[in-house]
Design a protein around this motif. Structure first.
Motif, PDB file in Angstrom:
ATOM      1  N   UNK A  83       0.817  -1.220   0.000  1.00  0.00           N
ATOM      2  CA  UNK A  83       0.000   0.000   0.000  1.00  0.00           C
ATOM      3  C   UNK A  83       0.847   1.265   0.000  1.00  0.00           C
ATOM      4  N   UNK A  84       2.043   1.195   0.598  1.00  0.00           N
ATOM      5  CA  UNK A  84       2.844   2.403   0.798  1.00  0.00           C
ATOM      6  C   UNK A  84       4.090   2.488  -0.064  1.00  0.00           C
ATOM      7  N   UNK A  85       4.336   1.513  -0.900  1.00  0.00           N
ATOM      8  CA  UNK A  85       5.579   1.468  -1.662  1.00  0.00           C
ATOM      9  C   UNK A  85       5.764   2.708  -2.548  1.00  0.00           C
ATOM     10  N   UNK A  86       4.700   3.240  -3.069  1.00  0.00           N
ATOM     11  CA  UNK A  86       4.815   4.414  -3.951  1.00  0.00           C
ATOM     12  C   UNK A  86       5.243   5.676  -3.204  1.00  0.00           C
ATOM     13  N   UNK A  92      14.512   4.769   1.578  1.00  0.00           N
ATOM     14  CA  UNK A  92      13.606   4.064   2.492  1.00  0.00           C
ATOM     15  C   UNK A  92      13.503   2.592   2.110  1.00  0.00           C
ATOM     16  N   UNK A  93      13.372   2.327   0.819  1.00  0.00           N
ATOM     17  CA  UNK A  93      13.252   0.943   0.343  1.00  0.00           C
ATOM     18  C   UNK A  93      14.516   0.154   0.653  1.00  0.00           C
ATOM     19  N   UNK A  94      15.689   0.767   0.411  1.00  0.00           N
ATOM     20  CA  UNK A  94      16.961   0.085   0.693  1.00  0.00           C
ATOM     21  C   UNK A  94      17.093  -0.188   2.189  1.00  0.00           C
ATOM     22  N   UNK A  95      16.746   0.792   2.996  1.00  0.00           N
ATOM     23  CA  UNK A  95      16.826   0.640   4.445  1.00  0.00           C
ATOM     24  C   UNK A  95      15.898  -0.488   4.909  1.00  0.00           C
ATOM     25  N   UNK A  96      14.719  -0.541   4.341  1.00  0.00           N
ATOM     26  CA  UNK A  96      13.768  -1.583   4.689  1.00  0.00           C
ATOM     27  C   UNK A  96      14.300  -2.965   4.301  1.00  0.00           C
ATOM     28  N   UNK A  97      14.861  -3.069   3.118  1.00  0.00           N
ATOM     29  CA  UNK A  97      15.434  -4.346   2.658  1.00  0.00           C
ATOM     30  C   UNK A  97      16.588  -4.762   3.568  1.00  0.00           C
ATOM     31  N   UNK A  98      17.418  -3.799   3.953  1.00  0.00           N
ATOM     32  CA  UNK A  98      18.532  -4.099   4.862  1.00  0.00           C
ATOM     33  C   UNK A  98      18.029  -4.651   6.195  1.00  0.00           C
ATOM     34  N   UNK A  99      16.958  -4.069   6.708  1.00  0.00           N
ATOM     35  CA  UNK A  99      16.380  -4.544   7.965  1.00  0.00           C
ATOM     36  C   UNK A  99      15.881  -5.976   7.799  1.00  0.00           C
ATOM     37  N   UNK A 100      15.172  -6.227   6.713  1.00  0.00           N
ATOM     38  CA  UNK A 100      14.640  -7.575   6.458  1.00  0.00           C
ATOM     39  C   UNK A 100      15.738  -8.606   6.303  1.00  0.00           C
TER      40      UNK A 100
END
Length: 106
Positions: A83-86, A92-100
């Motif tokens: 819902x929020x990817x856009x 933010x996306x890279x940081x999120x992937x790093x966390x995952x």
């Protein structure tokens, strides 16, 4: 989007419990339970906690639909991300992937 009343109704069905039984377990009237299921009212926090216990779930699930188990949490997280990817920046996306991925450089 599913509302609290729909979640309560589904959990009652799943547990084979009546509205009267839920009322007894929560110290509410049957009329109050009916109003919660119809969506006319939202239970107070004390009643919500008792409902969650009686229905083997969490207050967060009843109020927001946030699942209690890990498998469901993953599905919920995926929906939130989709819902929020856009609105997410590349950073933010890279940081999120790093966390995952568990790449915590800090």
């Amino acid at each position: 989007m599913e509302q609290i009343g729909e979640r309560i109704k589904a959990l009652l069905s799943r547990k084979g419990m009546t509205q009267k039984e839920l009322a007894i377990r929560t110290g509410c009237t049957e009329a109050a339970i009916s109003h919660y299921i119809k969506g006319d009212r939202t239970p107070r926090s004390s009643v919500l906690a008792k409902m969650a216990i009686a229905l083997d779930t969490t207050s967060e699930y009843l109020l927001e639909g946030i699942p209690a188990d890990k498998q469901s949490e993953l599905g919920y997280a995926k929906k939130l991300i989709a819902r929020n990817v856009n609105q997410m920046s590349s950073r933010d996306k890279k940081e999120f992937i790093d966390i995952l991925m568990g790449d915590d450089d800090e």
